[in-house]
Scaffold this motif. Structure first.
Motif, PDB file in Angstrom:
ATOM      1  N   LEU A  17       0.964  -1.273   0.073  1.00 26.69           N
ATOM      2  CA  LEU A  17      -0.093  -0.039  -0.076  1.00 26.69           C
ATOM      3  C   LEU A  17       0.770   1.326  -0.023  1.00 26.69           C
ATOM      4  CD1 LEU A  17      -2.930   0.968   0.080  1.00 26.69           C
ATOM      5  CD2 LEU A  17      -2.629   1.033   2.511  1.00 26.69           C
ATOM      6  N   GLY A  18       0.589   2.177  -0.798  1.00 30.48           N
ATOM      7  CA  GLY A  18       1.284   3.318  -0.911  1.00 30.48           C
ATOM      8  C   GLY A  18       2.632   3.216  -1.669  1.00 30.48           C
ATOM      9  N   PHE A  19       3.133   2.164  -2.370  1.00 32.03           N
ATOM     10  CA  PHE A  19       4.519   2.105  -2.986  1.00 32.03           C
ATOM     11  C   PHE A  19       4.550   2.947  -4.110  1.00 32.03           C
ATOM     12  CE2 PHE A  19       2.118  -0.272  -6.093  1.00 32.03           C
ATOM     13  CZ  PHE A  19       2.920  -0.281  -7.275  1.00 32.03           C
ATOM     14  N   GLU A  20       3.571   3.358  -4.732  1.00 33.16           N
ATOM     15  CA  GLU A  20       3.673   4.052  -5.917  1.00 33.16           C
ATOM     16  C   GLU A  20       4.591   5.317  -5.958  1.00 33.16           C
ATOM     17  OE1 GLU A  20      -0.363   2.213  -6.221  1.00 33.16           O
ATOM     18  OE2 GLU A  20       0.746   3.162  -4.757  1.00 33.16           O
ATOM     19  N   PRO A  21       4.336   6.475  -5.196  1.00 33.41           N
ATOM     20  CA  PRO A  21       5.225   7.432  -5.307  1.00 33.41           C
ATOM     21  C   PRO A  21       6.811   6.981  -4.809  1.00 33.41           C
ATOM     22  CG  PRO A  21       3.812   7.405  -3.056  1.00 33.41           C
ATOM     23  CD  PRO A  21       3.317   6.352  -4.345  1.00 33.41           C
ATOM     24  N   HIS A  22       7.042   5.903  -4.126  1.00 34.97           N
ATOM     25  CA  HIS A  22       8.471   5.628  -3.867  1.00 34.97           C
ATOM     26  C   HIS A  22       8.856   5.123  -5.023  1.00 34.97           C
ATOM     27  CE1 HIS A  22       7.797   6.291   0.229  1.00 34.97           C
ATOM     28  NE2 HIS A  22       7.005   5.647   0.347  1.00 34.97           N
ATOM     29  N   LEU A  23       8.295   4.338  -5.907  1.00 27.92           N
ATOM     30  CA  LEU A  23       8.792   3.929  -7.409  1.00 27.92           C
ATOM     31  C   LEU A  23       8.998   5.073  -8.255  1.00 27.92           C
ATOM     32  CD1 LEU A  23       9.494   1.479  -8.996  1.00 27.92           C
ATOM     33  CD2 LEU A  23       7.235   1.428  -9.561  1.00 27.92           C
ATOM     34  N   GLU A  24       8.326   5.972  -8.114  1.00 32.20           N
ATOM     35  CA  GLU A  24       8.023   7.068  -8.947  1.00 32.20           C
ATOM     36  C   GLU A  24       9.395   7.889  -8.667  1.00 32.20           C
ATOM     37  OE1 GLU A  24       5.605  11.060 -10.315  1.00 32.20           O
ATOM     38  OE2 GLU A  24       4.644   9.292  -9.095  1.00 32.20           O
ATOM     39  N   LYS A  25       9.717   8.153  -7.347  1.00 30.76           N
ATOM     40  CA  LYS A  25      10.967   8.835  -6.960  1.00 30.76           C
ATOM     41  C   LYS A  25      12.195   8.002  -7.481  1.00 30.76           C
ATOM     42  CE  LYS A  25      10.876  10.956  -3.423  1.00 30.76           C
ATOM     43  NZ  LYS A  25      10.947  11.529  -1.642  1.00 30.76           N
ATOM     44  N   VAL A  26      12.442   6.907  -7.149  1.00 30.39           N
ATOM     45  CA  VAL A  26      13.638   6.043  -7.508  1.00 30.39           C
ATOM     46  C   VAL A  26      13.678   6.124  -9.142  1.00 30.39           C
ATOM     47  CG1 VAL A  26      14.325   3.808  -7.902  1.00 30.39           C
ATOM     48  CG2 VAL A  26      13.591   4.548  -5.925  1.00 30.39           C
ATOM     49  N   ASN A  27      12.625   5.791  -9.831  1.00 33.98           N
ATOM     50  CA  ASN A  27      12.618   5.772 -11.380  1.00 33.98           C
ATOM     51  C   ASN A  27      13.172   7.093 -11.848  1.00 33.98           C
ATOM     52  OD1 ASN A  27      12.268   3.151 -12.034  1.00 33.98           O
ATOM     53  ND2 ASN A  27       9.854   3.392 -12.017  1.00 33.98           N
ATOM     54  N   GLY A  28      12.639   8.179 -11.132  1.00 32.74           N
ATOM     55  CA  GLY A  28      13.008   9.668 -11.422  1.00 32.74           C
ATOM     56  C   GLY A  28      14.521   9.898 -11.632  1.00 32.74           C
ATOM     57  N   PHE A  29      15.022   9.351 -10.352  1.00 28.34           N
ATOM     58  CA  PHE A  29      16.620   9.436 -10.299  1.00 28.34           C
ATOM     59  C   PHE A  29      17.188   8.680 -11.395  1.00 28.34           C
ATOM     60  CE2 PHE A  29      20.469   7.237  -8.729  1.00 28.34           C
ATOM     61  CZ  PHE A  29      21.172   8.526  -8.475  1.00 28.34           C
ATOM     62  N   VAL A  30      17.020   7.488 -11.588  1.00 32.02           N
ATOM     63  CA  VAL A  30      17.756   6.897 -12.845  1.00 32.02           C
ATOM     64  C   VAL A  30      17.251   7.540 -13.968  1.00 32.02           C
ATOM     65  CG1 VAL A  30      17.686   4.754 -14.047  1.00 32.02           C
ATOM     66  CG2 VAL A  30      17.258   4.760 -11.254  1.00 32.02           C
TER      67      VAL A  30
END
Length: 228
Positions: free
Chosen positions: A184-197
């Motif tokens: 639950l709530g993983f989406e913004p964390h994945l978005e932040k990591v992908n944004g860095f890459v």
């Protein structure tokens, strides 16, 4: 691997990625460091491009201080579920009428019979079953304890797939990173990591573990082709 080497490239096996360094402006990766799993020795190679398929959490760890603290914190949220696959040689010409069958409330979640897709099994009156289980690293299923095997064999019998007397051989295959966990709530964390890459011009992270997603095989092949 032979084709890659024929084209003048190098394949390194048993390598743990432990470092990715960036250029002075922090916009590109310029080198990757890895550790030999047997000798423990580390090596570094300069690079023009990085394509990663290792778990995205491990990939971010390799960036060390090059990645901001909040990106590292988000990467820690992206966890995966371990899998132990029980590969069974069964004294039976055919066990199921499908390539894969999915299950609920059993000791396994999926059973596959690759012979139904053309796998040649010797002896011909035997078949191979791929029995997939989710687990935790080091638990009874992961270790292949008698209790875990008994539960699996009992459920196989209950489903009419095979009897325990028909199981000739058991082989265990493991991965600690089988399935991304969509907590639950993983989406913004994945978005932040992908944004860095994505802000690094010559770095990609892809595949099920690298993309933290659930591609079918044809989609995984397309992801690889797109990355190349």
């Amino acid at each position: 691997a032979k084709e890659i080497e024929r084209l003048g490239c190098r394949v390194v096996r048993g390598a743990e990625v432990c470092g990715v360094s960036l250029n002075e402006s922090g916009t590109r990766a310029d080198a990757v460091t890895w550790r030999d799993s047997e000798s423990g020795e580390t090596s570094t190679i300069a690079c023009d491009h990085v394509i990663s398929t290792i778990p995205i959490k491990d990939f971010l760890i390799a960036f060390g201080e090059h990645a901001p603290a909040d990106v590292h914190e988000s990467a820690e949220v992206l966890k995966t579920k371990a899998i132990t696959v029980y590969g069974l040689l069964v004294k039976k010409e055919k066990a199921i009428d499908a390539l894969y069958i999915y299950y609920r409330d059993k000791a396994f979640h999926r059973v596959g019979e690759p012979k139904n897709a053309g796998l040649k099994v010797t002896p011909s009156d035997h078949t191979v079953l791929i029995v997939e289980t989710t687990c935790e690293v080091g638990d009874a299923k992961w270790r292949g304890d008698e209790s875990a095997r008994d539960a699996i064999f009992s459920d196989l019998e209950a489903e009419g797939i095979c009897t325990r007397d028909e199981i000739v051989e058991v082989n265990l295959l493991h991965t600690p990173h089988g399935y991304p966990i969509f907590g639950l709530g993983f989406e913004p964390h994945l978005e932040k990591v992908n944004g860095f890459v994505e802000n690094l011009r010559n770095v990609q992270t892809t595949g099920r573990q690298g993309g933290f997603c659930y591609p079918n095989m044809h989609k995984a092949m397309r992801m690889g082709a797109d990355a190349a």
